[in-house]
Scaffold this motif. Structure first.
Motif, PDB file in Angstrom:
ATOM      1  N   ARG A 126    -117.501 -11.741-117.659  1.00 37.04           N
ATOM      2  CA  ARG A 126    -117.419 -11.493-119.095  1.00 37.04           C
ATOM      3  C   ARG A 126    -116.034 -10.967-119.443  1.00 37.04           C
ATOM      4  O   ARG A 126    -115.283 -10.543-118.573  1.00 37.04           O
ATOM      5  CB  ARG A 126    -118.490 -10.493-119.520  1.00 37.04           C
ATOM      6  CG  ARG A 126    -118.335  -9.121-118.875  1.00 37.04           C
ATOM      7  CD  ARG A 126    -119.568  -8.262-119.087  1.00 37.04           C
ATOM      8  NE  ARG A 126    -120.666  -8.718-118.237  1.00 37.04           N
ATOM      9  CZ  ARG A 126    -121.929  -8.409-118.443  1.00 37.04           C
ATOM     10  NH1 ARG A 126    -122.268  -7.672-119.479  1.00 37.04           N
ATOM     11  NH2 ARG A 126    -122.866  -8.831-117.623  1.00 37.04           N
ATOM     12  N   LEU A 127    -115.728 -10.997-120.716  1.00 36.93           N
ATOM     13  CA  LEU A 127    -114.466 -10.453-121.205  1.00 36.93           C
ATOM     14  C   LEU A 127    -114.747  -9.336-122.200  1.00 36.93           C
ATOM     15  O   LEU A 127    -115.748  -9.383-122.925  1.00 36.93           O
ATOM     16  CB  LEU A 127    -113.637 -11.535-121.902  1.00 36.93           C
ATOM     17  CG  LEU A 127    -112.940 -12.578-121.028  1.00 36.93           C
ATOM     18  CD1 LEU A 127    -112.188 -13.564-121.916  1.00 36.93           C
ATOM     19  CD2 LEU A 127    -111.984 -11.924-120.051  1.00 36.93           C
ATOM     20  N   PRO A 128    -113.863  -8.350-122.266  1.00 37.27           N
ATOM     21  CA  PRO A 128    -114.001  -7.332-123.309  1.00 37.27           C
ATOM     22  C   PRO A 128    -113.698  -7.952-124.669  1.00 37.27           C
ATOM     23  O   PRO A 128    -113.206  -9.082-124.755  1.00 37.27           O
ATOM     24  CB  PRO A 128    -112.954  -6.286-122.917  1.00 37.27           C
ATOM     25  CG  PRO A 128    -111.935  -7.053-122.139  1.00 37.27           C
ATOM     26  CD  PRO A 128    -112.697  -8.115-121.403  1.00 37.27           C
ATOM     27  N   ASP A 129    -113.964  -7.219-125.712  1.00 38.11           N
ATOM     28  CA  ASP A 129    -113.744  -7.711-127.072  1.00 38.11           C
ATOM     29  C   ASP A 129    -112.278  -8.102-127.267  1.00 38.11           C
ATOM     30  O   ASP A 129    -111.365  -7.334-126.963  1.00 38.11           O
ATOM     31  CB  ASP A 129    -114.133  -6.612-128.065  1.00 38.11           C
ATOM     32  CG  ASP A 129    -114.168  -7.114-129.501  1.00 38.11           C
ATOM     33  OD1 ASP A 129    -113.983  -8.328-129.717  1.00 38.11           O
ATOM     34  OD2 ASP A 129    -114.382  -6.278-130.396  1.00 38.11           O
ATOM     35  N   LEU A 130    -112.055  -9.324-127.761  1.00 37.78           N
ATOM     36  CA  LEU A 130    -110.695  -9.800-128.012  1.00 37.78           C
ATOM     37  C   LEU A 130    -110.233  -9.521-129.440  1.00 37.78           C
ATOM     38  O   LEU A 130    -109.104  -9.856-129.801  1.00 37.78           O
ATOM     39  CB  LEU A 130    -110.606 -11.308-127.738  1.00 37.78           C
ATOM     40  CG  LEU A 130    -110.947 -11.780-126.319  1.00 37.78           C
ATOM     41  CD1 LEU A 130    -110.690 -13.278-126.196  1.00 37.78           C
ATOM     42  CD2 LEU A 130    -110.146 -11.017-125.274  1.00 37.78           C
ATOM     43  N   ALA A 131    -111.082  -8.895-130.242  1.00 39.52           N
ATOM     44  CA  ALA A 131    -110.734  -8.624-131.638  1.00 39.52           C
ATOM     45  C   ALA A 131    -109.449  -7.812-131.800  1.00 39.52           C
ATOM     46  O   ALA A 131    -108.688  -8.052-132.750  1.00 39.52           O
ATOM     47  CB  ALA A 131    -111.898  -7.919-132.339  1.00 39.52           C
ATOM     48  N   PRO A 132    -109.152  -6.844-130.904  1.00 38.33           N
ATOM     49  CA  PRO A 132    -107.904  -6.078-131.073  1.00 38.33           C
ATOM     50  C   PRO A 132    -106.641  -6.909-130.886  1.00 38.33           C
ATOM     51  O   PRO A 132    -105.556  -6.470-131.268  1.00 38.33           O
ATOM     52  CB  PRO A 132    -108.002  -4.999-129.987  1.00 38.33           C
ATOM     53  CG  PRO A 132    -109.461  -4.880-129.681  1.00 38.33           C
ATOM     54  CD  PRO A 132    -109.984  -6.278-129.823  1.00 38.33           C
ATOM     55  N   LEU A 133    -106.774  -8.096-130.310  1.00 34.31           N
ATOM     56  CA  LEU A 133    -105.603  -8.914-129.988  1.00 34.31           C
ATOM     57  C   LEU A 133    -105.292  -9.866-131.141  1.00 34.31           C
ATOM     58  O   LEU A 133    -105.593 -11.055-131.101  1.00 34.31           O
ATOM     59  CB  LEU A 133    -105.853  -9.691-128.690  1.00 34.31           C
ATOM     60  CG  LEU A 133    -106.301  -8.848-127.485  1.00 34.31           C
ATOM     61  CD1 LEU A 133    -106.479  -9.730-126.260  1.00 34.31           C
ATOM     62  CD2 LEU A 133    -105.309  -7.725-127.208  1.00 34.31           C
ATOM     63  N   GLN A 134    -104.649  -9.340-132.154  1.00 33.36           N
ATOM     64  CA  GLN A 134    -104.358 -10.124-133.351  1.00 33.36           C
ATOM     65  C   GLN A 134    -103.086 -10.958-133.234  1.00 33.36           C
ATOM     66  O   GLN A 134    -102.761 -11.728-134.137  1.00 33.36           O
ATOM     67  CB  GLN A 134    -104.252  -9.188-134.560  1.00 33.36           C
ATOM     68  CG  GLN A 134    -105.558  -8.500-134.918  1.00 33.36           C
ATOM     69  CD  GLN A 134    -106.647  -9.502-135.286  1.00 33.36           C
ATOM     70  OE1 GLN A 134    -106.452 -10.351-136.156  1.00 33.36           O
ATOM     71  NE2 GLN A 134    -107.791  -9.408-134.619  1.00 33.36           N
ATOM     72  N   SER A 135    -102.359 -10.806-132.118  1.00 38.53           N
ATOM     73  CA  SER A 135    -101.103 -11.543-131.947  1.00 38.53           C
ATOM     74  C   SER A 135    -101.215 -12.676-130.937  1.00 38.53           C
ATOM     75  O   SER A 135    -100.207 -13.254-130.530  1.00 38.53           O
ATOM     76  CB  SER A 135     -99.989 -10.576-131.503  1.00 38.53           C
ATOM     77  OG  SER A 135     -99.779  -9.557-132.458  1.00 38.53           O
ATOM     78  N   LEU A 136    -102.427 -13.007-130.520  1.00 41.75           N
ATOM     79  CA  LEU A 136    -102.615 -14.033-129.496  1.00 41.75           C
ATOM     80  C   LEU A 136    -102.055 -15.383-129.931  1.00 41.75           C
ATOM     81  O   LEU A 136    -102.310 -15.850-131.039  1.00 41.75           O
ATOM     82  CB  LEU A 136    -104.103 -14.200-129.177  1.00 41.75           C
ATOM     83  CG  LEU A 136    -104.751 -13.179-128.237  1.00 41.75           C
ATOM     84  CD1 LEU A 136    -106.244 -13.456-128.123  1.00 41.75           C
ATOM     85  CD2 LEU A 136    -104.102 -13.206-126.859  1.00 41.75           C
ATOM     86  N   VAL A 137    -101.294 -16.003-129.026  1.00 39.72           N
ATOM     87  CA  VAL A 137    -100.811 -17.364-129.263  1.00 39.72           C
ATOM     88  C   VAL A 137    -101.330 -18.317-128.188  1.00 39.72           C
ATOM     89  O   VAL A 137    -101.218 -19.531-128.325  1.00 39.72           O
ATOM     90  CB  VAL A 137     -99.268 -17.423-129.298  1.00 39.72           C
ATOM     91  CG1 VAL A 137     -98.731 -16.612-130.456  1.00 39.72           C
ATOM     92  CG2 VAL A 137     -98.668 -16.942-127.984  1.00 39.72           C
TER      93      VAL A 137
END
Length: 246
Positions: free
Chosen positions: A89-100
């Motif tokens: 599983r992965l932790p929440d990706l919501a904090p990563l607003q700069s993902l490209v």
């Protein structure tokens, strides 16, 4: 000032056994983390002190099941996970607003254990692999994406690079052999020949050691660079086969 952490083990060796819990507690200048070929490391330390981290790559780490939270790395742009077969599983990706870019390359249990939706334990990458000591996957009881909308949106945005199957040949080819390394000693972009007779180019891939790579793509890329006069200046003797000096 920025710094990068690149720690890559040697295929077939024991390499690191574990990482200190406070490894990333005070590294505000760190912008890139690259861990690879560390088969015994099962826990990635918390990313609590790397607020400027922009790229995280984990590759060939078969003992890793989960990753630390991303709450403290808001500037992370690139997340690359290659051959983490037991990743669940992965932790929440919501904090990563700069993902490209997000890459999850199979085999990985997260691709078939229900994290993304339906669980399919018949998938090849959920089956036991006794040769590598990888147990069979089990279906998660949690709701898809652990109920995190931000994670689901990231998976949808980068669907073309998440859980796409790789052939066994392409996975194996990413690890250079001793022979492929020795034939390219101090010969960047030189011509070489691998054991099956294929012509290759001496090249560095994924920050690996210089080694013979039988890839038409990289050969044509170097020819294009020489033709356009971009990149590293070519050697008219070593790279004559690529058109240097013509």
């Amino acid at each position: 000032t920025s710094m990068k952490s690149h720690i890559e083990g040697k295929q077939g060796s024991q390499n690191l056994l574990e990482l200190p819990d406070d490894l990333f507690s005070e590294m505000p200048w760190l912008t890139l983390i690259h861990f690879a070929i560390q088969q015994s490391v099962s826990v990635i330390p918390p990313l609590t002190g790397v607020p400027n981290l922009q790229a995280l790559t984990l590759a060939w780490m078969s003992a890793v099941h989960i990753l630390p939270p991303f709450d403290n790395v808001p500037d992370l742009q690139r997340l690359t996970l290659v051959y983490l077969p037991q990743l669940e599983r992965l932790p929440d990706l919501a904090p990563l607003q700069s993902l490209v870019n997000v890459i999850i390359a199979r085999p990985s249990h997260i691709c078939c254990n229900g994290f993304r939706g339906s669980c399919d334990l018949s998938d090849n990458y959920c089956l036991i692999d006794p040769d590598l000591g990888i147990p069979a996957a089990t279906c998660l009881t949690d709701e898809p994406f652990l109920g995190n909308v931000g994670t689901q949106e990231a998976f949808e945005a980068f669907t073309s690079t998440i859980c796409q199957k790789l052939s066994s040949d392409s996975v194996q080819a990413s690890v250079p052999t001793t022979e492929e390394i020795e034939m390219c000693d101090d010969r960047p972009f030189g011509q070489c020949q691998i054991s099956d007779g294929s012509i290759g180019i001496c090249y560095n891939t994924r920050m690996q050691v210089l080694a013979c790579l039988a890839s038409d793509t990289y050969i044509e890329l170097r020819r294009f660079q020489i033709e356009k006069g971009v990149g590293q200046a070519c050697d008219p003797v070593l790279e004559k086969w690529l058109g240097c000096g013509e």
